[in-house]
Write an enzyme that holds these catalytic residues in place. Sequence first.
Site, PDB file in Angstrom:
ATOM      1  N   CYS A   2       0.955  -1.606  -0.298  1.00 47.47           N
ATOM      2  CA  CYS A   2      -0.169  -0.171   0.141  1.00 47.47           C
ATOM      3  C   CYS A   2       0.645   1.262  -0.064  1.00 47.47           C
ATOM      4  O   CYS A   2       2.377   1.425   0.437  1.00 47.47           O
ATOM      5  CB  CYS A   2      -1.134  -0.228   1.491  1.00 47.47           C
ATOM      6  N   ARG A  27       1.814   1.509  -6.076  1.00 47.17           N
ATOM      7  CA  ARG A  27       2.621   0.295  -4.944  1.00 47.17           C
ATOM      8  C   ARG A  27       1.153  -0.586  -4.251  1.00 47.17           C
ATOM      9  O   ARG A  27       0.646  -0.944  -3.731  1.00 47.17           O
ATOM     10  CB  ARG A  27       2.371   1.098  -3.660  1.00 47.17           C
ATOM     11  N   TRP A  75      -3.754  -2.148  -1.297  1.00 42.95           N
ATOM     12  CA  TRP A  75      -3.351  -3.483  -1.968  1.00 42.95           C
ATOM     13  C   TRP A  75      -4.305  -4.493  -1.733  1.00 42.95           C
ATOM     14  O   TRP A  75      -3.266  -4.784  -0.149  1.00 42.95           O
ATOM     15  CB  TRP A  75      -1.840  -3.269  -2.229  1.00 42.95           C
ATOM     16  N   ASN A 101       0.925   0.530   5.570  1.00 42.21           N
ATOM     17  CA  ASN A 101       1.149  -0.147   4.795  1.00 42.21           C
ATOM     18  C   ASN A 101       1.681  -1.152   5.941  1.00 42.21           C
ATOM     19  O   ASN A 101       2.047  -1.732   7.364  1.00 42.21           O
ATOM     20  CB  ASN A 101       2.088   0.206   4.335  1.00 42.21           C
ATOM     21  N   GLY A 102       1.289  -2.700   5.761  1.00 44.81           N
ATOM     22  CA  GLY A 102       1.773  -3.658   6.278  1.00 44.81           C
ATOM     23  C   GLY A 102       0.955  -4.720   6.489  1.00 44.81           C
ATOM     24  O   GLY A 102      -0.370  -5.010   6.096  1.00 44.81           O
ATOM     25  N   GLU A 481      12.578 -14.797 -17.476  1.00 44.75           N
ATOM     26  CA  GLU A 481      11.728 -13.231 -17.638  1.00 44.75           C
ATOM     27  C   GLU A 481      11.111 -12.799 -18.839  1.00 44.75           C
ATOM     28  O   GLU A 481      10.168 -12.097 -18.272  1.00 44.75           O
ATOM     29  CB  GLU A 481      13.379 -13.102 -17.604  1.00 44.75           C
ATOM     30  N   LYS A 485       6.791 -10.991 -18.347  1.00 41.71           N
ATOM     31  CA  LYS A 485       7.006  -9.657 -18.530  1.00 41.71           C
ATOM     32  C   LYS A 485       5.085 -10.224 -18.966  1.00 41.71           C
ATOM     33  O   LYS A 485       4.976  -9.147 -19.389  1.00 41.71           O
ATOM     34  CB  LYS A 485       7.969  -9.300 -19.530  1.00 41.71           C
ATOM     35  N   GLU A 488       2.335 -11.175 -17.147  1.00 42.83           N
ATOM     36  CA  GLU A 488       1.708  -9.898 -16.219  1.00 42.83           C
ATOM     37  C   GLU A 488       1.329  -8.507 -16.751  1.00 42.83           C
ATOM     38  O   GLU A 488       0.297  -8.423 -15.766  1.00 42.83           O
ATOM     39  CB  GLU A 488       3.141  -9.734 -15.032  1.00 42.83           C
ATOM     40  N   HIS A 504      10.271 -33.726 -22.866  1.00 42.59           N
ATOM     41  CA  HIS A 504       9.689 -34.372 -21.277  1.00 42.59           C
ATOM     42  C   HIS A 504       8.503 -33.958 -20.507  1.00 42.59           C
ATOM     43  O   HIS A 504       7.691 -34.907 -19.777  1.00 42.59           O
ATOM     44  CB  HIS A 504      10.533 -34.420 -19.696  1.00 42.59           C
ATOM     45  N   LYS A 603       3.112  -2.907  -6.960  1.00 43.93           N
ATOM     46  CA  LYS A 603       5.239  -2.850  -6.790  1.00 43.93           C
ATOM     47  C   LYS A 603       4.905  -2.876  -5.514  1.00 43.93           C
ATOM     48  O   LYS A 603       5.051  -2.327  -4.128  1.00 43.93           O
ATOM     49  CB  LYS A 603       5.473  -1.320  -7.860  1.00 43.93           C
TER      50      LYS A 603
HETATM   51  C1  F6R Z   1       8.341  -8.158 -12.102  1.00 43.43           C
HETATM   52  C2  F6R Z   1       8.429  -7.281 -11.164  1.00 43.43           C
HETATM   53  C3  F6R Z   1       8.371  -8.820  -9.699  1.00 43.43           C
HETATM   54  C4  F6R Z   1       9.624  -7.898  -8.762  1.00 43.43           C
HETATM   55  C5  F6R Z   1      10.107  -8.622  -7.501  1.00 43.43           C
HETATM   56  C6  F6R Z   1      10.688  -8.395  -6.532  1.00 43.43           C
HETATM   57  O1  F6R Z   1       7.420  -7.464 -13.248  1.00 43.43           O
HETATM   58  O2  F6R Z   1       8.897  -6.498 -11.045  1.00 43.43           O
HETATM   59  O3  F6R Z   1       8.451 -10.180 -10.501  1.00 43.43           O
HETATM   60  O4  F6R Z   1      11.054  -8.728  -9.918  1.00 43.43           O
HETATM   61  O5  F6R Z   1       8.368  -8.504  -6.881  1.00 43.43           O
HETATM   62  O6  F6R Z   1      10.504  -7.059  -6.089  1.00 43.43           O
HETATM   63  P1  F6R Z   1      12.328  -6.372  -5.496  1.00 43.43           P
HETATM   64  O7  F6R Z   1      13.181  -6.643  -7.268  1.00 43.43           O
HETATM   65  O8  F6R Z   1      10.963  -5.049  -5.301  1.00 43.43           O
HETATM   66  O9  F6R Z   1      12.253  -7.217  -5.067  1.00 43.43           O
END
Ligand code: F6R
Length: 608
Positions: A2, A27, A75, A101-102, A481, A485, A488, A504, A603
């Site tokens: 959050c 966030r 969130w 937040n938490g 990765e 990408k 998501e 397999h 994020k």
């Molecule tokens: C995907 C993404 C997440 C972060 C993961 C770790 O695009 O951004 O998978 O990589 O949540 O986040 P950090 O690097 O902030 O620990």
Amino acid sequence: MCGIVGFVGESQASPILLDGLERLEYRGYDSAGIAVINDGVMQVEKTVERIKSLIDETQNGATVKGNIGIGHTRWATHGAPSHANAHPHLSGNGKIAIVHNGIIENYLDLKNELIAEGVKFVSETDTEVVAHLLQKYYKGDMLDAVKNAAKRLEGSYALAIINTDTPDTLYAVRHFSPLIVGLGKDGNYVGSDVAAIIKHTKDVVYIDDGEIAVLTKDGAKFYDGDGNQIEKPVSVVDWSINAAEKGGYDHFMLKEIMEEPEALRKTIEPRIKNGEVYFEGLKLTKEKVKNIKRIVITACGSAYHTGIVAKYMFEEILRIPVEVDLASEFRYRNPIVNSEDLVIIISQSGETADTLAALKEAKARGAHVLSIVNVVGSSIAKASDDVIYTWAGPEIAVATTKGYTTQLAVLYLFGIYAATLKESCDKALIDELISELSTLNKKIEKILENKEEIARLSKKFCTDDSVFFIGRNIDFAVSLEGSLKLKEISYIHSEAYASGELKHGTISLIEPGRLVVALNCYEALSEKIYSNIKEVTARGAQVMATAFEGNEEIKKYADEIFYLPRIHPLLCAAVEIIPLQLFAYYMALNKGCDIDKPRNLAKSVTVE
Ligand code: F6R
């Protein structure tokens, strides 16, 4: 996950809070709200839509008067996104408002205790208990109430608090969730990150676990968990508001992809001196590096994927075992780590709850912890023995891009640094890697000049509902990765496979028309990947491949090829990921997805 913001000062609080919330929306974006005190009266406004609707409903704050307030973007963890569950939450008498937040892990015990005392709850959140606890402990001294309530809380929290009985003072306290105080000319601020307040001030104080901040319009005072006043250093943020704005791009994600060359230059250039890798101020001694027998890397999501790239590179040039573990698994599996090991923690935000817990686990077992972090002053940076910062600047889009490539850059640098000290590979290879690393930003610039080609390819494939990414060695690490990408932000199902594994089991999913993205920059294994491409095309798959310029052979096998400037294969991940980031971006754009704020995500994952 959050976002929280607070202000006390000369100006009207609500426009400042709403602007801060918009900047924090990445966030969490399930609901939002503000609480402001005006003439001793608390006014609370909430929305279960995006912040924009709160801005519209309050006429950009004009209908919410007062010079002190707090705001929150949520969130959801406890309870669905609803008006009742949206923050701020009020104490039963309506005098105290809080944003959080938490996660309060013992909230059920506290809730039962408070219910037995006659308290009525109006939300399903864990947070509401804190508002009621504050009312319970408030006996005329709010600092005392904050201190005593905080002592009852288990879990993680950053809290901003206002009370109509103390209408000139804003309180904030933290435990395992980020919290900063901003010192401005026209007032003072709290925020869960710098983005919330950078428009107003660059002078910030990073609050540590257990500390309490008490803000008035004239200044801020800080206290430890027992209420003793403490001095805190003021830091100056070294980026400006422009870095946290879209700057003409439609999305932060595209802006951040376009920033990758510069972010890489800033991350790499200062660490190469006289043809050697150099790190300033590492506590990890050269002697210790020489004697490292094993490296354990732990992280989450994309950061974990950079660890897998590093495993391939490190094992090649260091000739020691490298283990890569998901932080959420590492922390709960009684890991075998000791003082002989180097543990590398990777995190863009520096606040990821599982990664922080893994760090603490590794430290408790005696390992030296080196973290690779983007956000200065973050919890992971503070808790580590050593930090190497990625100088990527703020990353706002939920999907990481420049965070990922700059993490790779630091890993490359560290691998080269350690190989030099350990003398574990040829000096000629080390020199070549260093010289190649210096060209990385220019090579990525060249790829970005060609981004319309990726846009074209994404138009061709955007109706696909399932995509496979395949590769071997470092190409496999990149495929993980690329696949993440895509799924998501475009919500297209995709999977990444080490291409030797396809037969397999997974090859049963290949059917006519299925898109397979075959990564082919790790050329030592090209012949192997060509065979795997033939296996899938024989079953009707369409293949889009990456390859280095000059690779004519691949034309025999792939339907579409995206050519990349050549770089040493051990460094290929940092160039090969760029078209995959762009591909995900354009696929999501074609589908009309909310690229910067994909559904269900946020994020900085500060809950486990
Ligand atoms: C995907 C993404 C997440 C972060 C993961 C770790 O695009 O951004 O998978 O990589 O949540 O986040 P950090 O690097 O902030 O620990």
